[in-house]
Design an enzyme around this catalytic site. Sequence first.
Site, PDB file in Angstrom:
ATOM      1  N   GLU A  77       3.976  -0.221  -5.760  1.00 38.55           N
ATOM      2  CA  GLU A  77       2.654   0.016  -6.350  1.00 38.55           C
ATOM      3  C   GLU A  77       2.578   1.349  -7.084  1.00 38.55           C
ATOM      4  O   GLU A  77       1.995   1.436  -8.176  1.00 38.55           O
ATOM      5  CB  GLU A  77       1.583  -0.051  -5.272  1.00 38.55           C
ATOM      6  CG  GLU A  77       1.242  -1.452  -4.799  1.00 38.55           C
ATOM      7  CD  GLU A  77       2.239  -2.033  -3.820  1.00 38.55           C
ATOM      8  OE1 GLU A  77       2.178  -3.237  -3.521  1.00 38.55           O
ATOM      9  OE2 GLU A  77       3.113  -1.253  -3.339  1.00 38.55           O
ATOM     10  N   HIS A  81      -4.980  -4.491   6.461  1.00 34.96           N
ATOM     11  CA  HIS A  81      -5.209  -5.360   5.308  1.00 34.96           C
ATOM     12  C   HIS A  81      -6.676  -5.743   5.166  1.00 34.96           C
ATOM     13  O   HIS A  81      -7.000  -6.718   4.488  1.00 34.96           O
ATOM     14  CB  HIS A  81      -4.370  -6.636   5.426  1.00 34.96           C
ATOM     15  CG  HIS A  81      -2.896  -6.398   5.492  1.00 34.96           C
ATOM     16  ND1 HIS A  81      -2.267  -5.979   6.637  1.00 34.96           N
ATOM     17  CD2 HIS A  81      -1.937  -6.509   4.542  1.00 34.96           C
ATOM     18  CE1 HIS A  81      -0.969  -5.846   6.388  1.00 34.96           C
ATOM     19  NE2 HIS A  81      -0.744  -6.163   5.125  1.00 34.96           N
TER      20      HIS A  81
END
Length: 380
Positions: A103, A172
């Site tokens: 990322e 998450h």
Amino acid sequence: MLSVLRRKAAAAAAGGSDAMLLGGRLRKSCAAVAAGLRGYATTAKEMTVREALNSALDEEMSADPEVFLMGEEVGEYQGAYKVSKGFLPKFGPERVVDTPITEAGFTGIGVGAAYYGLKPVVEFMTFNFAMQAIDHIINSAAKTNYMSAGNISVPIVFRGPNGAAAGVGAQHSQCYAAWYGSCPGLKVLAPYSSEDARGLLKAAIRDPDPVVFLENELMYGERFPVSAEALDSSFCLPIGKAKIEREGKDVTITAFSKMVGLSLEAAEILAKEGISAEVINLLSIRPLDRPTINASVRKTNRLVTVEEGFPQHGVGAEICMSIIEDSFGYLDAPIERITGADVPMPYAANLERMALPQIEDIVRAAKRVCYRSVPMAATA
């Protein structure tokens, strides 16, 4: 994408100061168009949120060759949630860029491309993973326009699912609305319905500044009516403008993303008990539509804020402060905040439900501000 960047770099070397203005070019403003397209005028069809995002991105990429998509599995796999279905054969690998699982790396590439006047749409599988790239989002994207005295624009969109899904645990399940909403230089959007998603994503791509676009995994498959106007390729919604989803006179309920749906269901229950709730879909976290919120509270004299993020320093806290500053004298009851629990998200299903706002929580809070139930302190 790389060949386009090479051409941009060559032009920059030849053009001197003209290169500094590349990022400042604006697409035609969508605000005037959107002003007349706010409601669901004529229900032409139903569309899932996934389909709405897909169509918006498809149209913007077709209209502007400088728009491209990059992220993990956006091409061959057609996106982790199939938002980019059909894009790779249509636009090719230079504009639908599959990246490694890094990322920080591909977000930095995206920001650099935006410096040169391209318009990247960076997809994260989840905004939890964007924490690996938060340096580029904040320090490289959000601050550059200010630090360059307005000479460099960064027209980039960071998009992906935000907040809790189901059974995916603490790492998450976080809501990042308040995180990014506190940062100058960013615009932060959170759609609820298909029409929201389509109109706001178009606005985000056309905007000259970095936009954090917070979707919700559990909403991708939800179907909503979409007006004929919203299906027009010129349709977009103005950034910074909330939407009154349901009008009412007794209490104002503010919410964004998935929590709008829960608030509307709560409003239905409250209506059966004689309480008229006005539900505001925030749509834009930064900038926040303070005038619409304050106008509603001045009418209803009561406020309940709803979000699934943590309670401390949340979006609801900012809304509360806005009312204290601008409309305190209109309040007939203390403000109520409904938030997620102040704990990392539990994995167990029963605990996960307890950690997230539920419809009954909103109903009870609305009743308390309307003095229709026993206050919690009295039952403690």
